[in-house]
Write a protein that holds these residues in place. Structure first.
Motif, PDB file in Angstrom:
ATOM      1  N   SER A  51       0.838  -1.191   0.000  1.00  0.00           N
ATOM      2  CA  SER A  51       0.000   0.000   0.000  1.00  0.00           C
ATOM      3  C   SER A  51       0.877   1.247   0.000  1.00  0.00           C
ATOM      4  O   SER A  51       1.679   1.457   0.912  1.00  0.00           O
ATOM      5  N   TYR A  52       0.717   2.070  -1.048  1.00  0.00           N
ATOM      6  CA  TYR A  52       1.441   3.340  -1.152  1.00  0.00           C
ATOM      7  C   TYR A  52       0.397   4.453  -1.143  1.00  0.00           C
ATOM      8  O   TYR A  52      -0.499   4.491  -1.995  1.00  0.00           O
ATOM      9  N   ALA A  53       0.500   5.350  -0.159  1.00  0.00           N
ATOM     10  CA  ALA A  53      -0.503   6.397   0.016  1.00  0.00           C
ATOM     11  C   ALA A  53       0.164   7.773   0.025  1.00  0.00           C
ATOM     12  O   ALA A  53       1.275   7.944   0.531  1.00  0.00           O
ATOM     13  N   VAL A  54      -0.551   8.748  -0.538  1.00  0.00           N
ATOM     14  CA  VAL A  54      -0.110  10.145  -0.497  1.00  0.00           C
ATOM     15  C   VAL A  54      -1.256  10.977   0.066  1.00  0.00           C
ATOM     16  O   VAL A  54      -2.384  10.497   0.202  1.00  0.00           O
ATOM     17  N   SER A  55      -0.975  12.195   0.374  1.00  0.00           N
ATOM     18  CA  SER A  55      -1.995  13.080   0.919  1.00  0.00           C
ATOM     19  C   SER A  55      -3.185  13.150  -0.038  1.00  0.00           C
ATOM     20  O   SER A  55      -3.029  13.372  -1.243  1.00  0.00           O
ATOM     21  N   GLU A  56      -4.374  12.924   0.514  1.00  0.00           N
ATOM     22  CA  GLU A  56      -5.637  12.977  -0.211  1.00  0.00           C
ATOM     23  C   GLU A  56      -5.807  11.841  -1.224  1.00  0.00           C
ATOM     24  O   GLU A  56      -6.742  11.858  -2.029  1.00  0.00           O
ATOM     25  N   SER A  57      -4.931  10.823  -1.180  1.00  0.00           N
ATOM     26  CA  SER A  57      -5.085   9.654  -2.053  1.00  0.00           C
ATOM     27  C   SER A  57      -4.454   8.448  -1.384  1.00  0.00           C
ATOM     28  O   SER A  57      -3.283   8.149  -1.607  1.00  0.00           O
ATOM     29  N   ASP A  58      -5.244   7.771  -0.539  1.00  0.00           N
ATOM     30  CA  ASP A  58      -4.692   6.618   0.176  1.00  0.00           C
ATOM     31  C   ASP A  58      -4.633   5.372  -0.700  1.00  0.00           C
ATOM     32  O   ASP A  58      -4.023   4.369  -0.324  1.00  0.00           O
ATOM     33  N   GLY A 124       5.111   9.819  -1.071  1.00  0.00           N
ATOM     34  CA  GLY A 124       4.150   9.123  -0.229  1.00  0.00           C
ATOM     35  C   GLY A 124       4.779   8.137   0.748  1.00  0.00           C
ATOM     36  O   GLY A 124       6.007   8.033   0.868  1.00  0.00           O
ATOM     37  N   ASN A 125       3.917   7.412   1.447  1.00  0.00           N
ATOM     38  CA  ASN A 125       4.346   6.432   2.452  1.00  0.00           C
ATOM     39  C   ASN A 125       4.006   5.025   1.974  1.00  0.00           C
ATOM     40  O   ASN A 125       2.910   4.777   1.462  1.00  0.00           O
ATOM     41  N   LEU A 126       4.945   4.085   2.145  1.00  0.00           N
ATOM     42  CA  LEU A 126       4.745   2.700   1.732  1.00  0.00           C
ATOM     43  C   LEU A 126       4.562   1.811   2.965  1.00  0.00           C
ATOM     44  O   LEU A 126       5.337   1.897   3.914  1.00  0.00           O
ATOM     45  N   GLU A 131      -3.328  -2.141   4.529  1.00  0.00           N
ATOM     46  CA  GLU A 131      -3.859  -1.206   3.542  1.00  0.00           C
ATOM     47  C   GLU A 131      -4.159   0.112   4.255  1.00  0.00           C
ATOM     48  O   GLU A 131      -4.937   0.156   5.199  1.00  0.00           O
ATOM     49  N   GLN A 132      -3.495   1.189   3.816  1.00  0.00           N
ATOM     50  CA  GLN A 132      -3.640   2.493   4.460  1.00  0.00           C
ATOM     51  C   GLN A 132      -4.958   3.166   4.034  1.00  0.00           C
ATOM     52  O   GLN A 132      -5.243   3.265   2.847  1.00  0.00           O
ATOM     53  N   ASP A 133      -5.715   3.648   5.022  1.00  0.00           N
ATOM     54  CA  ASP A 133      -6.872   4.487   4.726  1.00  0.00           C
ATOM     55  C   ASP A 133      -6.590   5.946   5.043  1.00  0.00           C
ATOM     56  O   ASP A 133      -7.457   6.806   4.893  1.00  0.00           O
ATOM     57  N   SER A 134      -5.399   6.218   5.511  1.00  0.00           N
ATOM     58  CA  SER A 134      -4.811   7.549   5.572  1.00  0.00           C
ATOM     59  C   SER A 134      -3.314   7.330   5.511  1.00  0.00           C
ATOM     60  O   SER A 134      -2.839   6.208   5.724  1.00  0.00           O
ATOM     61  N   VAL A 135      -2.552   8.358   5.232  1.00  0.00           N
ATOM     62  CA  VAL A 135      -1.104   8.180   5.060  1.00  0.00           C
ATOM     63  C   VAL A 135      -0.494   7.644   6.354  1.00  0.00           C
ATOM     64  O   VAL A 135      -0.535   8.295   7.394  1.00  0.00           O
ATOM     65  N   GLY A 136       0.006   6.417   6.291  1.00  0.00           N
ATOM     66  CA  GLY A 136       0.689   5.815   7.433  1.00  0.00           C
ATOM     67  C   GLY A 136      -0.205   5.173   8.471  1.00  0.00           C
ATOM     68  O   GLY A 136       0.291   4.700   9.500  1.00  0.00           O
ATOM     69  N   GLY A 137      -1.528   5.099   8.242  1.00  0.00           N
ATOM     70  CA  GLY A 137      -2.376   4.554   9.305  1.00  0.00           C
ATOM     71  C   GLY A 137      -3.780   4.201   8.862  1.00  0.00           C
ATOM     72  O   GLY A 137      -4.056   3.975   7.693  1.00  0.00           O
ATOM     73  N   ARG A 138      -4.691   4.147   9.876  1.00  0.00           N
ATOM     74  CA  ARG A 138      -6.097   3.758   9.718  1.00  0.00           C
ATOM     75  C   ARG A 138      -6.209   2.397   9.025  1.00  0.00           C
ATOM     76  O   ARG A 138      -6.874   2.241   8.002  1.00  0.00           O
ATOM     77  N   GLN A 143      -8.497  -6.398   6.367  1.00  0.00           N
ATOM     78  CA  GLN A 143      -7.775  -6.214   5.109  1.00  0.00           C
ATOM     79  C   GLN A 143      -6.292  -6.537   5.244  1.00  0.00           C
ATOM     80  O   GLN A 143      -5.549  -6.487   4.262  1.00  0.00           O
ATOM     81  N   ALA A 144      -5.858  -6.878   6.461  1.00  0.00           N
ATOM     82  CA  ALA A 144      -4.439  -7.142   6.699  1.00  0.00           C
ATOM     83  C   ALA A 144      -3.998  -8.425   6.009  1.00  0.00           C
ATOM     84  O   ALA A 144      -4.717  -9.417   5.992  1.00  0.00           O
ATOM     85  N   PHE A 145      -2.804  -8.413   5.442  1.00  0.00           N
ATOM     86  CA  PHE A 145      -2.253  -9.606   4.809  1.00  0.00           C
ATOM     87  C   PHE A 145      -1.803 -10.601   5.872  1.00  0.00           C
ATOM     88  O   PHE A 145      -1.243 -10.214   6.902  1.00  0.00           O
ATOM     89  N   LEU A 146      -2.035 -11.884   5.606  1.00  0.00           N
ATOM     90  CA  LEU A 146      -1.621 -12.959   6.509  1.00  0.00           C
ATOM     91  C   LEU A 146      -0.788 -13.945   5.710  1.00  0.00           C
ATOM     92  O   LEU A 146      -1.310 -14.619   4.808  1.00  0.00           O
TER      93      LEU A 146
END
Length: 519
Positions: A51-58, A124-126, A131-138, A143-146
């Motif tokens: 999951s790679y997220a940036v501000s306003e686009s998780d 962004g943050n990797l 799976e990020q629902d905000s940058v770096g969290g939520r 949805q977590a990988f196992l």
């Protein structure tokens, strides 16, 4: 030849992941590739490992079990999930607008006109494993990988189909490379801090035709048996219901009660489709019907077991190559395909509803399932006069008689405290060593036990206890590794031996006898 590679292991929960800022530039093309092995499958496929997220686009870049997202648009693969290692690549090219998910070197899903002319934002943050629902969290636990991941790399352009196939064809332990180096390498990921229970483990790269040779599947002893310990998967048993099959395995039990099961195959509407184990005596269940022998197997002793069945010709149970029971079993009935196989638990619903009192405790080796009812001679051939290290005869492979091979089980990720053991560890649990090294010095020596009547020992190690005769308890204590002392006594009409890690603290107790291993 054997060497090791470092793999990322991720368990359930939102606390387990790798998170960092990879300093990516703006991208107009990308590729994400990794070897992936799921440790848990479910009907929903919405679990994500990249999951790679940036501000306003998780959802700037997401790669999951079946989906690939770029800037919230997604491609979805219909390829069924498995517990096997698979090579997974996701590619996107802005100029052509083509996105592809590839599984094991072949395109599994392709989308044209996909974010054509767009670009992935920089800075962004990797996160690996969530799976990020905000940058770096939520994060969302559902949805977590196992599972496990290996050789994750990211390129700043879309690899072509030839490159993707080459990375797969060089193999899990190969070192296939591309014309340009990845912009994020696996070494970059391994250099990051690990959060929660995420770990980096050494996994073998074994250059053998059958890497399961000598690897014993070991379950915790009775005192630590639980519903968390099993090996579960959805086997490919063909497209048609079947009437003939055979299952053979080496079997070693570390429990003293009389009703536990080591294999269960359940289908929709029939959770007792196939069961192998003991219910007061050794038994065989098919489609809810059962056939019991008059044999209760001893603890701490290896047996070779074969269970064969034909819908019209009846069923047979063999112990150490000899026929011990035969008769009709669900005569005329067929067993459905599309079910769930569990090694170590007895399913009371498909894929679940386990009972800890029925959980297997012990070890298994060279468990194979065949698509024919084996003859007496074939069973004797597999038993091979007690040659523990003999694998499946070549002619059974050549005739395509093997439905589930032990090496397939070895490729799965066990749950709980189940492990594959080799070398000294498996030897301590009674297995014959199968890789050529003499381990006699590690063998259990019964003469090393000293008897101390009217004495009891106590510590805080909580290693559990063994129910049964003293000789079996001694063998189990030695096999445990940490156990040095047994304190034995009668309770509820049964002899119980507490396992202890020390023989330093003792007291007089006329109702108890202790045994200490002092070699």
């Amino acid at each position: 030849k054997q060497w090791y590679q470092r793999r990322v292991a991720i368990t359930a929960g939102t606390a387990n992941y790798i998170s960092f800022n990879p300093d990516l530039p703006e991208l107009t093309g990308l590729t994400v590739c990794a070897w992936k092995k799921n440790s848990f499958l479910e009907r929903r496929t919405g679990r994500y490992w990249f999951s790679y997220a940036v501000s306003e686009s998780d959802n700037e870049i997401i790669v999951g079990n079946s989906a690939f997202y770029v800037k919230s648009a997604y491609v979805y693969s219909q390829v069924p999930l498995t517990y096997q290692w698979v090579h997974n690549c996701a590619t996107w090219d802005s100029e052509s607008g083509v996105a592809v998910i590839s599984i094991d070197g072949e395109a599994a899903a392709t989308q044209e006109g996909f974010k054509q002319g767009g670009s992935v934002r920089a800075g962004g943050n990797l996160v690996i494993g969530q799976e990020q629902d905000s940058v770096g969290g939520r994060f969302d636990a559902s949805q977590a990988f196992l599972g496990r991941l290996y050789n994750i790399n990211v390129w700043d352009y879309a690899l072509n189909s030839t490159d993707v196939a080459f990375l797969y064809e060089t193999g899990f332990c190969g070192y296939g490379s591309t014309e340009a180096d990845p912009i994020i390498s696996y070494a970059d990921l391994l250099a990051q801090d690990l959060s929660g229970a995420t770990s980096v483990i050494d996994g073998p790269c074994i250059d053998l035709e059958d890497p399961s040779n000598g690897q014993v599947l070991r379950f915790p002893p009775q005192s630590q048996a639980s519903t968390a310990n099993f090996l579960q998967f959805s086997p490919d048993l063909g497209s048609e219901d079947f009437g003939e099959f055979s299952i053979c395995t080496w079997f070693f039990k570390t429990y003293g009660d009389q009703s536990r099961y080591f294999l269960s195959y359940a289908v929709s509407g029939e959770h007792n489709a196939i069961i192998l184990g003991e219910q007061a005596t050794l038994g065989f269940w098919v489609n809810g019907a059962k056939m019991l022998t008059d044999i209760l197997l001893e603890q701490q002793k290896w047996y070779h077991l074969c269970f064969t069945r034909g819908s019209d010709s009846g069923a047979v149970i063999y112990v150490d190559g000899a026929k011990v029971k035969e008769g009709d079993l669900a005569k005329g009935g067929l067993t459905k395909t599309g079910g769930v196989m569990n090694i170590g638990q007895e399913q009371d619903s498909m894929g679940g509803s386990y009972d800890a009192s029925q959980a297997f405790a012990g070890s298994l080796y060279n468990l194979n399932m065949f698509n024919v009812k084996l003859t007496d001679d074939q069973v004797a051939q597999i038993y091979a006069n007690g040659t523990f290290c003999e694998m499946v005869p070549d002619e059974m492979w050549e005739s395509e008689s093997v439905m589930i091979a032990y090496k397939d089980l070895f490729s799965l990720i066990p749950d709980g405290d189940v492990v594959f053991d080799s070398g000294e560890t498996s030897w301590r649990h009674g297995a014959i060593h199968c890789q050529g090294t003499d381990l006699d010095e590690d063998a259990h020596k019964p003469d090393c036990w000293q008897t101390e009547e009217g004495r009891r020992y106590k510590d805080n190690s909580n290693l559990g206890y063994i129910v049964g005769d003293v000789d079996a308890a001694k063998a189990a204590c030695y096999a445990y590794g940490k156990c040095k002392t047994l304190t034995c006594y009668m309770k509820n009409g049964e002899q119980r031996c507490d396992m202890l890690s020390t023989y330093e603290k003792q007291k007089k107790d006329n109702k108890k006898t202790s045994y200490t291993y002092r070699c």
